[in-house]
Design a protein around this motif. Structure first.
Motif, PDB file in Angstrom:
ATOM      1  N   HIS A  71       1.257  -1.451  -0.073  1.00  0.00           N
ATOM      2  CA  HIS A  71      -0.063  -0.247   0.322  1.00  0.00           C
ATOM      3  C   HIS A  71       1.361   0.848  -0.106  1.00  0.00           C
ATOM      4  O   HIS A  71       0.832   2.428  -0.848  1.00  0.00           O
ATOM      5  CB  HIS A  71      -0.818   0.037   1.041  1.00  0.00           C
TER       6      HIS A  71
ATOM      7  N   LEU B 128       3.004   1.523  -3.483  1.00  0.00           N
ATOM      8  CA  LEU B 128       2.156   1.969  -4.278  1.00  0.00           C
ATOM      9  C   LEU B 128       2.178   3.679  -4.406  1.00  0.00           C
ATOM     10  O   LEU B 128       1.422   4.342  -5.200  1.00  0.00           O
ATOM     11  CB  LEU B 128       0.017   1.511  -4.623  1.00  0.00           C
TER      12      LEU B 128
ATOM     13  N   LEU C 176       2.698   6.082  -6.838  1.00  0.00           N
ATOM     14  CA  LEU C 176       1.745   6.918  -7.512  1.00  0.00           C
ATOM     15  C   LEU C 176       1.269   8.724  -7.315  1.00  0.00           C
ATOM     16  O   LEU C 176       0.379   9.618  -8.120  1.00  0.00           O
ATOM     17  CB  LEU C 176       0.105   6.118  -7.318  1.00  0.00           C
TER      18      LEU C 176
ATOM     19  N   VAL D 271       0.260  10.198  -4.325  1.00  0.00           N
ATOM     20  CA  VAL D 271      -0.690  10.458  -3.812  1.00  0.00           C
ATOM     21  C   VAL D 271       0.060  10.697  -1.988  1.00  0.00           C
ATOM     22  O   VAL D 271      -0.348  11.140  -1.371  1.00  0.00           O
ATOM     23  CB  VAL D 271      -2.072   9.040  -3.511  1.00  0.00           C
ATOM     24  N   ARG D 272       0.893   9.884  -1.712  1.00  0.00           N
ATOM     25  CA  ARG D 272       1.054  10.592  -0.243  1.00  0.00           C
ATOM     26  C   ARG D 272       3.245  11.311  -0.725  1.00  0.00           C
ATOM     27  O   ARG D 272       3.892  10.564  -1.787  1.00  0.00           O
ATOM     28  CB  ARG D 272       1.288   9.804   0.100  1.00  0.00           C
TER      29      ARG D 272
ATOM     30  N   VAL E  94      -8.725   7.676   2.357  1.00  0.00           N
ATOM     31  CA  VAL E  94      -7.918   8.483   1.483  1.00  0.00           C
ATOM     32  C   VAL E  94      -6.811   9.544   2.133  1.00  0.00           C
ATOM     33  O   VAL E  94      -7.235  10.571   3.253  1.00  0.00           O
ATOM     34  CB  VAL E  94      -8.505   9.347   0.756  1.00  0.00           C
ATOM     35  N   SER E  95      -5.045   9.929   2.175  1.00  0.00           N
ATOM     36  CA  SER E  95      -4.201  10.414   2.972  1.00  0.00           C
ATOM     37  C   SER E  95      -4.716  12.392   2.394  1.00  0.00           C
ATOM     38  O   SER E  95      -5.308  12.226   1.779  1.00  0.00           O
ATOM     39  CB  SER E  95      -3.100  10.104   2.537  1.00  0.00           C
TER      40      SER E  95
ATOM     41  N   ALA F 146      -3.144  14.519  -0.314  1.00  0.00           N
ATOM     42  CA  ALA F 146      -3.672  13.467  -1.771  1.00  0.00           C
ATOM     43  C   ALA F 146      -3.895  14.849  -2.325  1.00  0.00           C
ATOM     44  O   ALA F 146      -4.758  15.762  -2.155  1.00  0.00           O
ATOM     45  CB  ALA F 146      -4.513  12.685  -1.467  1.00  0.00           C
TER      46      ALA F 146
ATOM     47  N   ALA G 244      -4.705  14.938  -4.958  1.00  0.00           N
ATOM     48  CA  ALA G 244      -5.916  14.792  -6.376  1.00  0.00           C
ATOM     49  C   ALA G 244      -7.990  15.574  -5.576  1.00  0.00           C
ATOM     50  O   ALA G 244      -8.402  16.132  -6.410  1.00  0.00           O
ATOM     51  CB  ALA G 244      -5.983  13.344  -6.468  1.00  0.00           C
TER      52      ALA G 244
END
Lengths: 205, 205
Positions: free
Chosen positions: A79, A82, A86, A88-89, A116-117, A120, A122
């Protein structure tokens, strides 16, 4: 294997491999002679991940080096790996207090029950999109995005299913980057094509 | 209404409106005095569509003028107008024989049963994506995209549902451009967030 085989198996040119060795992205092979070294499968996997990060995600050599360091620290935590691959973190602990700027994105995430962190990137995209739509007179808030989020969840499930057969964590991270980033334009293209079909069926002669 | 009201109601600055009048994108108002003209709702709608095409889709003034001309020719044909506004069909009759270059995209479209114009630029995106993935060692062909296409169809249905309450074709075209183009980054962001959630649920501690 020798550097020429490493190049053939990874698809990365020899000069690029030498550059990554000098930059410390790729650990050196086992020296077998003054000017020769022996590489193994772990080099192939790492090299493919480096290429995905640099050529596909567009990261700099320095960011890639930091990211690979963080990946090594979490070797067995898929986790974490990934998330790092990607983006995200954050690679380093940038826990800057952003405050409640992304309140709408948070409301959407809470509604969906997504883990979700906090930081993020996004999330900011969601907030900005909603603000832009409203500034152009479209009556839209996070609730309008719920049906799209439900479909995104199905998409993400397909994405993750395709990583299941990669057993090595680096291989899984490489595949995650390729399928996430490279499929983006194709997913948007599929939406356009599906829109045209839907329009033909609703309004076509 | 006067030009100041037209500006307020459309959200487009007066200087920009004057520029569009000079460029022939917006038809002149009804002259009420030597330096005054009266505008109506059709100007508001057209101005909003122009803004969507230029500011959101990023078209040039010249392309926008051509496109608006084509829209006028198909005033009552919503399918044509949406296709023009979204760029799925060329404004001028560029029927260049591309040959069977997009055979994979065509196979996917046939499998899905989608009615799409032959020269949709999105088809080339599908072909290129598949080629890039294979060049990087990912075993992928058009069949791999079928589940994604099914989800794209659901997304497109949501998109078109949101146009249903716009009754004027120009208003519908404007909204189609805004929701298609502006939602793109948000849809990709939702996928990233959903991936992180899915990863947390599969691999998280």
């Amino acid at each position: 294997m020798r550097i020429s085989d490493l190049s053939r198996r990874s698809g990365v040119p020899i000069t690029t491999i030498k550059h990554y060795l000098r930059e410390g992205l790729l650990p050196p092979g086992r020296a077998t002679a003054a000017t020769q070294a022996e590489y193994d499968d772990s080099h192939v996997r790492r090299l493919r991940l480096i290429r995905a990060l640099i050529a596909v995600r567009g990261l700099s050599v320095n960011t890639t080096r930091e990211l690979l360091g963080a990946v090594s620290e979490h070797e067995s935590d898929t986790h974490q790996i990934l998330g790092l691959a990607l983006g995200v973190r954050p690679v380093t602990g940038t826990a800057d207090e952003e405050g409640p700027r992304d309140a709408e994105a948070d409301a959407l995430l809470a509604e969906m029950g997504w883990e979700v962190s906090d930081h993020a990137p996004a999330k900011a995209v969601i907030t900005e999109t909603l603000e832009t739509l409203r500034s152009l007179g479209v009556d839209y808030d996070w609730r309008s995005l719920v049906p799209y989020a439900t479909l995104a969840k199905h998409t993400a499930t397909l994405d993750l299913d395709q990583l299941a057969d990669a057993t090595d964590p680096l291989e899984r991270a490489e595949r995650a980057v390729l399928l996430t980033v490279l499929l983006e334009p194709a997913l948007l293209a599929l939406r356009r094509l599906a829109q045209e079909d839907e329009s033909a069926k609703r309004y076509g002669g």
